[in-house]
Design an enzyme around this catalytic site. Structure first.
Site, PDB file in Angstrom:
ATOM      1  N   ASP A  93      60.692  55.939  42.643  1.00  0.00           N
ATOM      2  CA  ASP A  93      59.935  54.742  42.315  1.00  0.00           C
ATOM      3  C   ASP A  93      58.687  55.233  41.575  1.00  0.00           C
ATOM      4  OD1 ASP A  93      58.850  52.254  42.049  1.00  0.00           O
ATOM      5  OD2 ASP A  93      59.075  51.671  44.149  1.00  0.00           O
TER       6      ASP A  93
HETATM    7  C1  BGC Z   1      58.133  49.030  42.001  1.00  0.00           C
HETATM    8  C2  BGC Z   1      59.531  49.185  41.446  1.00  0.00           C
HETATM    9  C3  BGC Z   1      59.501  49.051  39.944  1.00  0.00           C
HETATM   10  C4  BGC Z   1      58.539  50.090  39.383  1.00  0.00           C
HETATM   11  C5  BGC Z   1      58.399  50.027  37.871  1.00  0.00           C
HETATM   12  C6  BGC Z   1      57.141  49.950  41.330  1.00  0.00           C
HETATM   13  O1  BGC Z   1      55.845  49.628  41.719  1.00  0.00           O
HETATM   14  O2  BGC Z   1      58.156  49.289  43.388  1.00  0.00           O
HETATM   15  O3  BGC Z   1      60.382  48.222  41.989  1.00  0.00           O
HETATM   16  O4  BGC Z   1      60.781  49.197  39.419  1.00  0.00           O
HETATM   17  O5  BGC Z   1      57.251  49.874  39.931  1.00  0.00           O
HETATM   18  O6  BGC Z   1      57.720  48.905  37.479  1.00  0.00           O
END
Ligand code: BGC
Length: 764
Positions: free
Chosen positions: A232
């Protein structure tokens, strides 16, 4: 591209190029290697539409992205209980990715709704792992049928927003397997996602992104995952440890910092270069799965996809109440639409999933072609304060109509990525408005726009309730079609709406405990808890009404007895006995055999959505295997079926079973028994394996005259009706008496004798 060719490419890469490949080029792009013809590709949020950012990238949905279509969020699409709907959603998003040059969409997001308070529940599917995994698999297959990747997220046990980057989810092995891993297991095994996104959090103290157990042993070796794991955004603690554990790609770029650490670790011998090679092979494989299958003809058809968004939401809306058949509305009735959301619906949540929708269709706009309605705004949710002039205008508008339809729900600030909810209440100004209108108008319908359960203090004062969830940019059309009966509602709740926050199974620990989230409720998540303790709820899991009626009959099991190696075929007939065509979600639950193991009262083991014309009847068939009866046994670290009689049930929802049939299941796995001085006499005397040894031990005891004398005395006493201890009581006391206790109660028995007995029992 073949594995061989990929290996060949990796063999030509320098260590610097390989280390570089293991992290992003920037916020959304992967690095390519131009000299070897490996292209740089882009990934984009996700999950319910494209958030493609050209400039000023961020992962919280702060900066604008390119205009796109916002489809219904996970809370809504899961309510469809329809694999075809999720597949269609996936195909459409996959097509958009092809048109916009996006190699992988960051979704679906399928974390279990452990508590209705999780700020991100609007993106997630369900409190039930079977529903989450089945629907995720369909969505994954849909996207990937267009040669675009998915990234099923956030693996694993990321069920709260509070301290999501540091918090440790402290969960026992059985609960992880049955609930939290199970959601991903089905999605991975059936859907075969190209990538998996690991979550920020820790599990039992260790970062998921550094856990070989989850990222490699379970994900790859047990489930056969063959894509790459990406972090993530920023979910990397120790890059080298992560790589060793199976975290292939770090996102976004670390600005070269972690690439340098990888190079250093290889050079100083703490990281085997083959680990870097393997990660590169996996990433390159996925890059080529996309780049070699570019669809040059794919076009972004915003208008058409808006239509798709509307038709998907129509399959998702849940009719929660319909007293006196207030719905569907007749075109002849004078209808008032009340509430700001009729004009400006809340249709998506905040954070990384936020779509820059190219248009939004409100109910007020959509109703124009169907009927004439009056409108009053009623509240302004920017501040949770009643505006008396808005209330007065709304009350007057409602009073002058035959029916008042109130559009309400949760404002943006009440639920979002990045923080959790504090309570289950709707804004007071909205609750008050509903109450005020119900005082002057007896025909009230409430339409809800929210991403997670709310309390409804006004439930008994209104005749109709529609749960639209966060229904995407075309939600207004879908709601209007349901209100006026152009479509028959067929959604079912994929989560329980509790009667009070204090009733929720993790109420005592959720959001508490600093960096430790203690999952003390174990497997009793959602309906697994409410049905087991008989707790009343506002609306149960699986609940939803229709404008027609369905009748069930002829539940048949193809066998009455089986072993856990067999499969069971279950059939049931469902008939539309109403006057409209409609869809029913047929739900199959299994209730466990009675026994020592603590298990939920019912668990959903099958569902199917079928369409029926009035008067039409269909037979629905389910196949149940070992997993339908099993629980995760921590002694053998495997799925285990207790022998006994199980009930196979068809339910309208988790609380209302309509048909039931028993099946006798014989478990075939053996849990090795270890006998100790604390082994109790009851189970020991019933244990067939122990009988021979016990027989000779008892025989030995019988030669001990003191013991025989004492036993006789006891028996005599027990037969005396005035005795303090009857023979029944004696037997009950013996049941849980450990062997060790014979030392105190049977004269002549020594510790050595008992130890010999235990050794003999264990030696067999
Ligand atoms: C989120 C993810 C997301 C990523 C990119 C993170 O803060 O938890 O779900 O895909 O950011 O935006």
């Amino acid at each position: 591209m073949t594995r061989e060719k990929i290996r060949d490419l990796v063999a030509q890469m320098t260590l610097e190029e390989k280390a570089g490949m293991c992290s992003g080029a920037d916020f959304w792009q992967l690095k390519g290697v131009e000299r070897l013809g490996i292209p740089s590709v882009m990934v984009t949020d996700g999950p319910h539409g494209l958030r493609k950012q050209a400039e000023a990238a961020d992962h919280l949905g702060i900066n604008e992205s390119e205009k796109a279509v916002c489809f219904p969020a996970g809370c809504a699409t899961a309510s469809s209980f329809d694999r075809d709907v999720l597949r269609k959603l996936g195909e459409t998003i996959g097509q958009e990715c092809q048109a916009m040059g996006v190699s992988t969409i960051l979704g679906p997001a399928i974390n279990i709704k452990r508590s209705p308070l999780c700020g991100r529940n609007f993106e997630y599917y369900s409190e039930d792992p079977f529903v989450a995994s089945e629907l995720a698999a369909a969505m994954i297959q849909g996207v990937q049928s267009r040669n675009v990747g998915t990234s099923v997220k956030h693996f694993l046990a990321n069920n709260q927003e509070k301290r999501r980057m540091t918090s440790s989810s402290d969960v026992d092995e059985r609960t992880l397997r049955e609930i939290y891993l199970a959601a991903f297991e089905g999605a991975v095994k059936k859907g075969k996602p190209w990538t998996v996104m690991n979550s920020y959090n820790r599990i039992n103290g260790d970062y998921v992104g550094e856990s070989k157990k989850y990222l490699t042993d379970i994900l790859r070796e047990e489930w056969g995952f063959d894509g790459y794991v990406m972090s993530d955004w920023g979910a990397v603690n120790d890059r080298v440890e992560g790589l060793k554990a199976g975290l292939d790609l770090e996102m976004p770029s670390s600005g070269g910092m972690n690439d340098a650490l990888i190079i250093e670790a290889v050079k100083d011998g703490t990281l085997d270069e083959s680990v870097v090679d393997t990660a590169c092979e996996r990433i390159i494989d996925i890059i080529f799965r996309y780049s070699e299958n570019r669809d040059k003809t794919a076009k972004l058809d915003l208008e058409q996809d808006h239509e798709t968004a509307a038709s998907i939401e129509e399959e998702c809306i849940v009719l929660l109440k319909n007293e006196e058949d207030i719905l569907p509305l007749s075109g002849e009735k004078k209808v008032a639409f009340i509430g700001k959301y009729a004009e400006a619906p809340r249709y998506q949540g905040g954070g990384s999933s936020h779509i820059n929708s190219w248009k939004v269709e409100s109910a007020l706009e959509a109703v124009k072609g169907i009927a004439e309605v009056t409108y009053a705004k009623g509240y302004d949710d920017a501040e949770d304060r009643s505006d008396e002039s808005l209330v007065a205008e709304a009350v007057k508008t409602a009073e002058e109509a035959d029916v008042a339809v109130i559009f309400a729900g949760l404002p943006d600030s009440f639920e979002s990525e990045g923080y959790d909810r504090k309570h289950l209440n709707m804004p007071e100004c909205q609750n008050r408005l509903i109450e005020k209108i119900a005082e002057v108008q007896e025909n009230v319908v409430v339409v809800l726009h929210n991403g997670s359960p709310v309390l409804m203090p006004w439930k008994d004062k209104v005749k109709g309730i529609i749960e639209a969830y966060l229904g995407g940019q075309a939600v207004g059309r879908a709601v209007t079609d349901i209100l006026y009966g152009r479509k028959n509602p067929s959604g079912r709740l994929p989560e329980t709406f509790p009667a009070r926050l204090g009733d929720t199974p993790c109420y005592l620990t959720y959001g508490k405990g600093g960096d430790h989230a203690v999952y003390q409720e174990g497997v009793f998540v959602g309906y697994r808890y409410y049905t087991s303790v008989g707790r009343e709820v506002l609306f149960p899991f699986g609940y939803g009404l229709s404008y027609t009626r369905f009748t069930y009959s002829d539940l048949k099991l193809d066998r009455e007895q089986m072993t856990d190696q067999d499969t069971l075929t279950v059939t049931v007939k469902v008939k539309n006995t109403g006057a409209r065509k409609g869809k029913e979600v047929v739900q199959l639950y299994v209730s466990p055999a009675a026994g020592e193991t603590i298990r939920p009262a019912v668990e959903l083991r099958g569902f199917d959505k079928i369409a029926l014309e009035p008067g039409e009847e269909k037979e629905v068939s389910f196949t149940l295997d070992q997993r339908a009866f099993a629980y995760w046994n921590e002694e053998i670290h495997d799925w285990y079926v207790d022998s006994g009689e199980y009930q196979v049930m068809i339910g309208k929802n988790a609380r209302e079973m309509v048909l039931s049939a028993p099946v006798q299941v014989q478990g075939t796995k053996v849990i090795p028994t270890v006998y100790t001085l604390n082994t109790c006499l009851g189970p020991l005397l019933r244990d067939p394996k122990a009988q021979a040894v016990m027989g000779s031990f008892m025989g030995g005891m019988a030669q001990n005259t003191d013991a025989v004398e004492m036993q006789k005395q006891q028996e005599k006493q027990a037969e005396d009706p005035s005795a303090a201890v009857s023979s029944e009581m004696m037997a009950a006391m013996m049941e849980d008496m450990p062997l060790r206790q014979l030392l105190s109660f049977v004269p002549g028995v020594t510790r050595e004798m008992l130890q010999q007995l235990v050794d003999a029992l264990n030696a067999q």
